[in-house]
Scaffold this motif. Structure first.
Motif, mmCIF file in Angstrom:
data_model
loop_
_atom_site.group_PDB
_atom_site.id
_atom_site.type_symbol
_atom_site.label_atom_id
_atom_site.label_comp_id
_atom_site.label_asym_id
_atom_site.label_seq_id
_atom_site.Cartn_x
_atom_site.Cartn_y
_atom_site.Cartn_z
ATOM 1 N N LYS A 105 0.795 -1.229 0.000
ATOM 2 C CA LYS A 105 0.000 0.000 0.000
ATOM 3 C C LYS A 105 0.825 1.276 0.000
ATOM 4 O O LYS A 105 0.315 2.331 -0.348
ATOM 5 C CB LYS A 105 -0.898 0.023 1.240
ATOM 6 N N SER A 106 2.077 1.191 0.406
ATOM 7 C CA SER A 106 2.850 2.395 0.650
ATOM 8 C C SER A 106 4.189 2.367 -0.089
ATOM 9 O O SER A 106 4.901 1.357 -0.054
ATOM 10 C CB SER A 106 3.100 2.538 2.156
ATOM 11 N N ASN A 107 4.536 3.485 -0.712
ATOM 12 C CA ASN A 107 5.805 3.574 -1.429
ATOM 13 C C ASN A 107 7.003 3.576 -0.495
ATOM 14 O O ASN A 107 8.052 3.029 -0.838
ATOM 15 C CB ASN A 107 5.835 4.838 -2.291
ATOM 16 N N VAL A 108 6.878 4.196 0.680
ATOM 17 C CA VAL A 108 8.020 4.212 1.602
ATOM 18 C C VAL A 108 8.274 2.813 2.168
ATOM 19 O O VAL A 108 9.428 2.442 2.396
ATOM 20 C CB VAL A 108 7.847 5.257 2.731
ATOM 21 N N ASP A 109 7.227 2.043 2.358
ATOM 22 C CA ASP A 109 7.409 0.649 2.778
ATOM 23 C C ASP A 109 8.110 -0.145 1.679
ATOM 24 O O ASP A 109 8.993 -0.963 1.970
ATOM 25 C CB ASP A 109 6.061 0.012 3.096
#
Length: 133
Positions: free
Chosen positions: A106-110
Motif C-alpha cells: 500500500k505504501s511507497n516508503v514501505d
C-alpha cells in the motif's frame, strides 16, 4: 568454533543502512537509531503501528538494541550459547524489519525500505545458515 565475525558484522551494518522515507527525503535507519531514545523519552505518541512514521521510531530503537546484542554475542566463548543468541537476535532483527515494511503493498516508503532491505535479508539468511549448518 566457526568464525562468524564477518557475517555478524555485515548483518548488523546492512540492517543499519536500510533506506527509510523520512519527511520529504530519504535517510538511513542508523540516523533514527541514534535519535530514537530521545524521541521515545520526549514524545509519548511515538508508538503508532498504523502508519510508517509511527513504526519508524520503535523499529529503529529495537534495531539498535538487537544490533548491539548481536555484535556482543561474538564475545561469548561457549559455542552453544553463542549459537542460540545469534539465532535469536538475527531472527528478531528480521521480524522488526518486517514490522517496518508490513504495508509494502500500500505504501511507497514501505516498498523503498523493503527493496533496500533485501541485502540485509540475504545476509541474515546466510548468517543463520552458517551458524546452524
Amino acid at each position: 568454533m566457526k568464525k562468524l565475525n564477518f557475517p555478524v558484522i555485515t548483518t548488523a551494518i546492512l540492517n543499519a543502512f536500510i533506506l527509510i522515507g523520512a519527511g520529504h527525503g530519504l535517510g538511513i535507519l542508523l540516523i533514527y537509531e541514534i535519535l530514537s531514545p530521545q524521541f521515545i523519552l520526549s514524545d509519548a505518541n511515538a508508538f503508532n503501528l498504523d502508519h510508517y512514521d509511527g513504526r519508524l521510531v520503535p523499529v529503529a530503537f529495537l534495531s539498535l538494541i538487537f544490533q548491539v546484542l548481536l555484535l556482543m554475542s561474538l564475545k561469548i566463548k561457549r559455542w552453544r550459547l553463542q549459537k542460540i543468541l545469534i539465532n535469536t537476535f538475527c531472527i528478531i532483527l528480521m521480524l522488526v524489519f518486517f514490522v517496518l515494511v508490513k504495508d509494502f503493498s500500500k505504501s511507497n516508503v514501505d516498498q523503498l525500505s523493503l527493496i533496500s532491505g533485501i541485502p540485509f535479508l540475504i545476509s541474515s539468511l546466510f548468517l543463520l545458515l552458517k551458524v546452524n549448518f
